[in-house]
Design a protein around this motif. Structure first.
Motif, short mmCIF file in Angstrom:
data_model
loop_
_atom_site.label_atom_id
_atom_site.label_comp_id
_atom_site.label_asym_id
_atom_site.label_seq_id
_atom_site.Cartn_x
_atom_site.Cartn_y
_atom_site.Cartn_z
N ILE A 59 0.27 -5.21 -4.46
CA ILE A 59 0.30 -3.76 -4.27
C ILE A 59 -1.03 -3.25 -3.71
CG2 ILE A 59 0.69 -1.52 -5.34
CD1 ILE A 59 3.14 -3.37 -5.36
N GLU A 60 -2.13 -3.46 -4.43
CA GLU A 60 -3.38 -2.80 -4.06
C GLU A 60 -3.98 -3.34 -2.77
OE1 GLU A 60 -6.28 -1.58 -6.68
OE2 GLU A 60 -4.98 -1.29 -8.40
N THR A 61 -4.05 -4.65 -2.64
CA THR A 61 -4.63 -5.21 -1.41
C THR A 61 -3.81 -4.84 -0.18
OG1 THR A 61 -5.68 -7.02 -2.62
CG2 THR A 61 -5.35 -7.33 -0.26
N LYS A 64 -4.30 -1.10 0.79
CA LYS A 64 -5.53 -0.77 1.52
C LYS A 64 -5.30 -0.85 3.02
CE LYS A 64 -9.98 0.11 1.79
NZ LYS A 64 -10.16 0.12 3.24
N SER A 65 -4.47 -1.81 3.46
CA SER A 65 -4.18 -1.91 4.89
C SER A 65 -3.34 -0.73 5.37
CB SER A 65 -3.48 -3.24 5.20
OG SER A 65 -2.17 -3.27 4.67
N VAL A 66 -2.47 -0.21 4.51
CA VAL A 66 -1.68 0.98 4.85
C VAL A 66 -2.61 2.19 5.00
CG1 VAL A 66 0.08 2.60 4.04
CG2 VAL A 66 0.41 0.14 3.72
N GLU A 86 5.54 -0.84 6.92
CA GLU A 86 6.75 -0.41 6.25
C GLU A 86 6.96 -1.17 4.95
OE1 GLU A 86 10.00 -0.86 8.95
OE2 GLU A 86 9.77 1.16 9.76
N PHE A 87 6.85 -2.48 4.99
CA PHE A 87 7.07 -3.33 3.81
C PHE A 87 6.09 -2.95 2.70
CE2 PHE A 87 6.30 -7.14 1.27
CZ PHE A 87 7.59 -7.53 0.96
N ASN A 88 4.83 -2.76 3.05
CA ASN A 88 3.82 -2.42 2.05
C ASN A 88 4.02 -1.01 1.49
OD1 ASN A 88 2.58 -4.94 2.29
ND2 ASN A 88 1.27 -4.25 3.98
N VAL A 89 4.50 -0.09 2.31
CA VAL A 89 4.81 1.25 1.82
C VAL A 89 5.94 1.20 0.81
CG1 VAL A 89 5.87 3.45 2.47
CG2 VAL A 89 3.94 2.57 3.78
N TYR A 90 7.01 0.49 1.13
CA TYR A 90 8.13 0.38 0.20
C TYR A 90 7.68 -0.23 -1.13
CZ TYR A 90 11.39 1.30 4.10
OH TYR A 90 12.08 1.85 5.14
N PHE A 143 15.82 5.00 3.39
CA PHE A 143 14.68 5.83 3.82
C PHE A 143 13.94 5.18 4.98
CE2 PHE A 143 15.37 7.23 -0.51
CZ PHE A 143 15.13 8.59 -0.46
N SER A 144 13.57 6.00 5.95
CA SER A 144 12.68 5.55 7.01
C SER A 144 11.25 5.93 6.64
CB SER A 144 13.06 6.20 8.34
OG SER A 144 12.98 7.61 8.27
N VAL A 145 10.30 5.17 7.16
CA VAL A 145 8.88 5.37 6.83
C VAL A 145 8.18 6.12 7.95
CG1 VAL A 145 6.66 4.25 6.40
CG2 VAL A 145 8.76 3.31 5.39
#
Length: 258
Positions: A59-61, A64-66, A86-90, A143-145
């Protein structure tokens, strides 16, 4: 080990002022005090070391890229949100749901089994179970990001619950601030709609839109009954408190200071 109950430190750090602190309003009391990312909405050994390691890795690492993507790439509103983002946002949105106090209360009220577990084991089990049951694929399907770029002089506030669900610009949405001037925007779509969604910019002529979002974020945290709303601007928190009390027609915090 101090565990962040719901809101990751990596996001809290984005909301500090130049002196590396912010102001936080405790929604249970209405009291406003200085706060620091390392200690805000934490509890000693709330999660196990293994669970903390998993949160950091998954989650956290990646989050940070998001945040870096949102801060560095969204000056061009035509930029395409790539699959990694998208994957990291979800995953981040799933984690906020899985780590919520509301879910913990519901699980304890609904399960006899949980009552026989130690507190830390409860917290680990519920977070792990929810992360795997709130399917990333269902979020991706529904949902779209996109992102909201806040080009006003009014920063977003940050509730420690992380997000709120609403109808925004006529669409069912989830809004999750990740910096004072960037927010994740998930938009519900059906199978006939394209998943690609334009980045939304809110400029200085639409400051009332940011004020409305901030008020709703604050009200969402109040509905959680615990936690904080964070901002580098103490006066903004005081104004939001006054607005919400005026809107509700009742005194939410009595005569408590802050």
């Amino acid at each position: 080990m101090q565990s962040h109950i719901q809101m990751p430190k990596v996001v809290l750090k984005e909301f500090v002022n130049e002196e590396k602190y912010y102001f936080k309003c405790e929604v249970a009391t209405g009291k406003i005090t200085k706060g620091y990312p390392k200690r805000t909405y934490t509890q000693e050994d709330y999660y196990s070391e293994e669970m903390e390691t998993a949160f950091n890795q998954y989650i956290e690492t990646p989050l940070k890229s998001v945040i870096d993507f949102a801060k560095c790439n969204l000056m061009d509103l035509s930029v395409v949100v790539n699959e990694d983002v998208e994957f990291n946002v979800y995953n981040y949105i799933r984690s906020l749901i899985a780590r919520s106090e509301r879910l913990l209360r519901y699980a304890n009220e609904s399960s006899v089994y949980l009552q026989f577990m130690e507190d830390q084991s409860q917290h680990d089990w519920i977070a792990d179970y929810a992360m795997n049951s709130v399917s990333i694929y269902s979020l991706e399907k529904e949902f779209s990001v996109s992102f909201i770029v806040n080009d006003t002089t009014i920063p977003f506030v940050l509730p420690t619950c992380g997000l709120y669900e609403c109808k925004f610009r006529g669409q069912i949405s989830i809004i999750a601030p990740i910096t004072p001037f960037r927010a994740i925007w998930l938009v519900k779509c059906d199978d006939s709609e394209t998943k690609e969604r334009a980045i939304l910019s809110i400029d200085k002529d639409l400051e009332n839109a940011i004020r409305t979002i901030n008020r709703m974020l604050f009200q969402k945290q109040i509905s959680e009954k615990v936690g904080y709303v964070v901002s580098s601007d103490e006066s903004m928190l005081k104004e939001l408190k006054a607005e919400i009390e005026a809107f509700s027609g009742t005194s939410l915090w009595g005569t408590k200071n802050g």
